[in-house]
Design a protein around this motif. Structure first.
Motif, PDB file in Angstrom:
ATOM      1  N   GLY A  54       4.793  12.231  14.252  1.00  0.00           N
ATOM      2  CA  GLY A  54       4.002  13.426  13.980  1.00  0.00           C
ATOM      3  C   GLY A  54       2.739  13.149  13.202  1.00  0.00           C
ATOM      4  N   MET A  55       2.529  11.889  12.788  1.00  0.00           N
ATOM      5  CA  MET A  55       1.395  11.524  11.950  1.00  0.00           C
ATOM      6  C   MET A  55       0.248  10.956  12.790  1.00  0.00           C
ATOM      7  N   SER A  56      -0.924  10.911  12.187  1.00  0.00           N
ATOM      8  CA  SER A  56      -2.072  10.335  12.876  1.00  0.00           C
ATOM      9  C   SER A  56      -2.754   9.301  11.986  1.00  0.00           C
ATOM     10  N   SER A  57      -3.614   8.507  12.601  1.00  0.00           N
ATOM     11  CA  SER A  57      -4.426   7.476  11.946  1.00  0.00           C
ATOM     12  C   SER A  57      -3.542   6.575  11.071  1.00  0.00           C
ATOM     13  N   LYS A  58      -4.008   6.259   9.856  1.00  0.00           N
ATOM     14  CA  LYS A  58      -3.257   5.329   9.007  1.00  0.00           C
ATOM     15  C   LYS A  58      -1.918   5.904   8.579  1.00  0.00           C
ATOM     16  N   TRP A  59      -1.785   7.221   8.611  1.00  0.00           N
ATOM     17  CA  TRP A  59      -0.532   7.839   8.181  1.00  0.00           C
ATOM     18  C   TRP A  59       0.589   7.561   9.180  1.00  0.00           C
ATOM     19  N   PHE A  60       0.243   7.375  10.430  1.00  0.00           N
ATOM     20  CA  PHE A  60       1.241   6.912  11.398  1.00  0.00           C
ATOM     21  C   PHE A  60       1.750   5.532  11.003  1.00  0.00           C
ATOM     22  N   CYS A 370       5.680   9.286   4.752  1.00  0.00           N
ATOM     23  CA  CYS A 370       4.564   8.364   4.522  1.00  0.00           C
ATOM     24  C   CYS A 370       4.451   7.804   3.110  1.00  0.00           C
ATOM     25  N   SER A 371       5.208   8.345   2.145  1.00  0.00           N
ATOM     26  CA  SER A 371       5.013   7.940   0.747  1.00  0.00           C
ATOM     27  C   SER A 371       5.190   6.444   0.530  1.00  0.00           C
ATOM     28  N   SER A 372       6.204   5.850   1.150  1.00  0.00           N
ATOM     29  CA  SER A 372       6.463   4.439   0.874  1.00  0.00           C
ATOM     30  C   SER A 372       5.358   3.543   1.430  1.00  0.00           C
ATOM     31  N   GLY A 373       4.859   3.870   2.622  1.00  0.00           N
ATOM     32  CA  GLY A 373       3.770   3.082   3.185  1.00  0.00           C
ATOM     33  C   GLY A 373       2.493   3.230   2.394  1.00  0.00           C
ATOM     34  N   TYR A 374       2.189   4.469   1.999  1.00  0.00           N
ATOM     35  CA  TYR A 374       1.008   4.700   1.170  1.00  0.00           C
ATOM     36  C   TYR A 374       1.146   3.980  -0.168  1.00  0.00           C
ATOM     37  N   ALA A 375       2.316   4.107  -0.789  1.00  0.00           N
ATOM     38  CA  ALA A 375       2.526   3.485  -2.094  1.00  0.00           C
ATOM     39  C   ALA A 375       2.416   1.973  -2.013  1.00  0.00           C
ATOM     40  N   ASN A 376       2.883   1.377  -0.936  1.00  0.00           N
ATOM     41  CA  ASN A 376       2.757  -0.063  -0.756  1.00  0.00           C
ATOM     42  C   ASN A 376       1.288  -0.476  -0.765  1.00  0.00           C
ATOM     43  N   ASP A 377       0.475   0.222   0.019  1.00  0.00           N
ATOM     44  CA  ASP A 377      -0.957  -0.098   0.060  1.00  0.00           C
ATOM     45  C   ASP A 377      -1.611   0.127  -1.299  1.00  0.00           C
ATOM     46  N   ASN A 378      -1.303   1.261  -1.920  1.00  0.00           N
ATOM     47  CA  ASN A 378      -1.965   1.595  -3.176  1.00  0.00           C
ATOM     48  C   ASN A 378      -1.546   0.651  -4.298  1.00  0.00           C
ATOM     49  N   THR A 379      -0.291   0.269  -4.326  1.00  0.00           N
ATOM     50  CA  THR A 379       0.171  -0.680  -5.338  1.00  0.00           C
ATOM     51  C   THR A 379      -0.534  -2.025  -5.179  1.00  0.00           C
ATOM     52  N   ASN A 380      -0.698  -2.469  -3.947  1.00  0.00           N
ATOM     53  CA  ASN A 380      -1.420  -3.721  -3.719  1.00  0.00           C
ATOM     54  C   ASN A 380      -2.885  -3.618  -4.152  1.00  0.00           C
ATOM     55  N   ARG A 381      -3.494  -2.448  -3.943  1.00  0.00           N
ATOM     56  CA  ARG A 381      -4.881  -2.273  -4.409  1.00  0.00           C
ATOM     57  C   ARG A 381      -4.945  -2.307  -5.932  1.00  0.00           C
ATOM     58  N   ILE A 382      -4.017  -1.623  -6.572  1.00  0.00           N
ATOM     59  CA  ILE A 382      -4.028  -1.561  -8.042  1.00  0.00           C
ATOM     60  C   ILE A 382      -3.915  -2.944  -8.665  1.00  0.00           C
ATOM     61  N   PHE A 383      -3.053  -3.773  -8.097  1.00  0.00           N
ATOM     62  CA  PHE A 383      -2.807  -5.095  -8.660  1.00  0.00           C
ATOM     63  C   PHE A 383      -3.607  -6.201  -7.972  1.00  0.00           C
ATOM     64  N   GLY A 384      -4.525  -5.791  -7.068  1.00  0.00           N
ATOM     65  CA  GLY A 384      -5.434  -6.746  -6.473  1.00  0.00           C
ATOM     66  C   GLY A 384      -4.799  -7.724  -5.533  1.00  0.00           C
TER      67      GLY A 384
END
Length: 385
Positions: A54-60, A370-384
């Motif tokens: 049901g999601m689109s773009s990166k949210w899929f 989508c929370s886990s996928g988003y959180a994975n990306d965001n956590t990697n950004r936060i910690f570089g």
């Protein structure tokens, strides 16, 4: 000052939990602060449907990641994940066109799906009414969870798996600021913590921390009404069941070539005015969750949504659901409202303060998927990473 952490997460719902999970995987020292004894808001007041389709773009992509993560955790610890698929049931020509177009899109992505004829659909779901069902699109790889169990069992799993992670409950955070090279977090009980980074995943709570910042954004709160039937032990309704109004609502279908030309039939217009789209999900105890609706209020006007359930909305949902299924909808043992924050002009509200305090709220109805996928990306950004 108490202990210092690499990451303090404020809010133990899905977004906050999976930021903590992925930071712990990186070996970071993590503290989760939850204002209640356990999460009681959007993460538990939903269907438990994990529907990447049901999601689109990166949210899929985030949804696919989350589906695979949930399955992998389930292999090690029972967090209530069931791999029983998702189905979208088309009731008219327009909806049939859209499921064919969506299948073509997913075929190019290699995301498996199967078109069901009316006979195939009724063979698998004999409780569905032939008068409603024309055709359906089925995604066998998708999963569901029990929303009243899932996040609590994820917390149990995390606490057992990560010695570098602490979850502290009943700890409302009333202060969060950057001081020098650290963030200082203060709870209502007077405890103070230091952190290299903070993630604020406070759901639809926009009044305790940075209220002026939130008030200046295009953020709203959505109220959703849902119902639960009595246990129906003789009924078999596996998976995530979505219907024609869902096809007309979910963002994935907006990518279909024919979506812009689809008109709402007169008999569905009142339902759409209340944001109703009919979903079914049978729980492990045999009850069936039915819903839902969507009403909206701006930040600062959330009280206008009311604490009471609108029985007229529930009646509309039962009437439409009765067009679709043949099982007993007359005895609802529970009705409840869920609330989530959403960004009116974006997919999520993200804001960083002095490169240490990272706000992530307003994900809308995508959180369970989508929370886990988003959180994975965001956590990697936060910690570089």
């Amino acid at each position: 000052m108490n202990l210092k952490y690499d990451l303090v997460v404020i809010g133990a719902g899905a977004i906050g939990t999976f930021h903590a999970y992925h930071a712990a995987l990186l070996g970071k020292k993590v503290l989760v602060l939850e204002k209640d004894q356990r999460p009681v808001n959007a993460t538990v007041r939903n269907f438990g449907q994990v529907i990447a389709s049901g999601m689109s773009s990166k949210w899929f992509d985030y949804g696919v990641y989350g589906t695979n993560l949930y399955k992998s955790i389930q292999e090690r610890y029972d967090v209530s994940v069931r791999n029983n698929g998702s189905v979208y049931i088309a009731s008219d020509d327009d909806e049939q066109q859209l499921i064919h177009e969506l299948k073509a899109i997913y075929d190019t992505k290699g995301y498996g799906s199967e078109l069901f004829s009316q006979k195939q659909l009724l063979d698998k779901y004999p409780t569905m009414k032939a008068s409603y069902c024309r055709e359906a699109l089925y995604f066998p790889q998708e999963v569901s969870v029990e929303p009243n169990l899932f996040i609590h069992r994820i917390h149990e799993y995390m606490e057992q798996s990560f010695k570098n992670l602490t979850i502290q409950r009943s700890s409302p955070v009333v202060g969060c600021e950057v001081s020098g090279h650290e963030a200082v977090i203060t709870t209502s009980g007077g405890e103070k913590f230091l952190a290299e980074n903070v993630v604020i995943a406070s759901g639809h709570e926009f009044k305790m921390l940075f209220p002026a910042l939130f008030k200046a954004q295009d953020l709203s709160v959505s109220k959703l009404q849902m119902m639960r039937t009595k246990p129906l032990p003789s009924l078999s309704l596996p998976g995530n069941i979505a219907t024609g109004l869902t096809i007309r609502r979910y963002e994935a279908f907006e990518e279909c070539p024919g979506f812009a030309g689809i008109k709402t039939p007169e008999h569905l217009q009142e339902l759409e005015s209340y944001g109703i789209h009919i979903l079914f999900k049978q729980a492990i105890d045999g009850t069936v969750i039915v819903g839902d609706s969507h009403e909206y209020a701006k930040i600062g006007e959330e009280e206008n949504l009311g604490y009471q359930h609108n029985q007229y909305v529930n009646d509309l949902m039962v009437k439409e659901a009765s067009r679709i299924v043949g099982f007993d909808l007359s005895d609802m043992t529970e009705t409840w409202a869920g609330y989530y924050g959403l960004h009116e002009n974006g997919e999520i509200f993200e804001h960083t303060i002095e490169n240490r305090i990272h706000i992530a709220v307003g994900i809308g109805g995508k959180g369970m998927t989508c929370s886990s996928g988003y959180a994975n990306d965001n956590t990697n950004r936060i910690f570089g990473n």
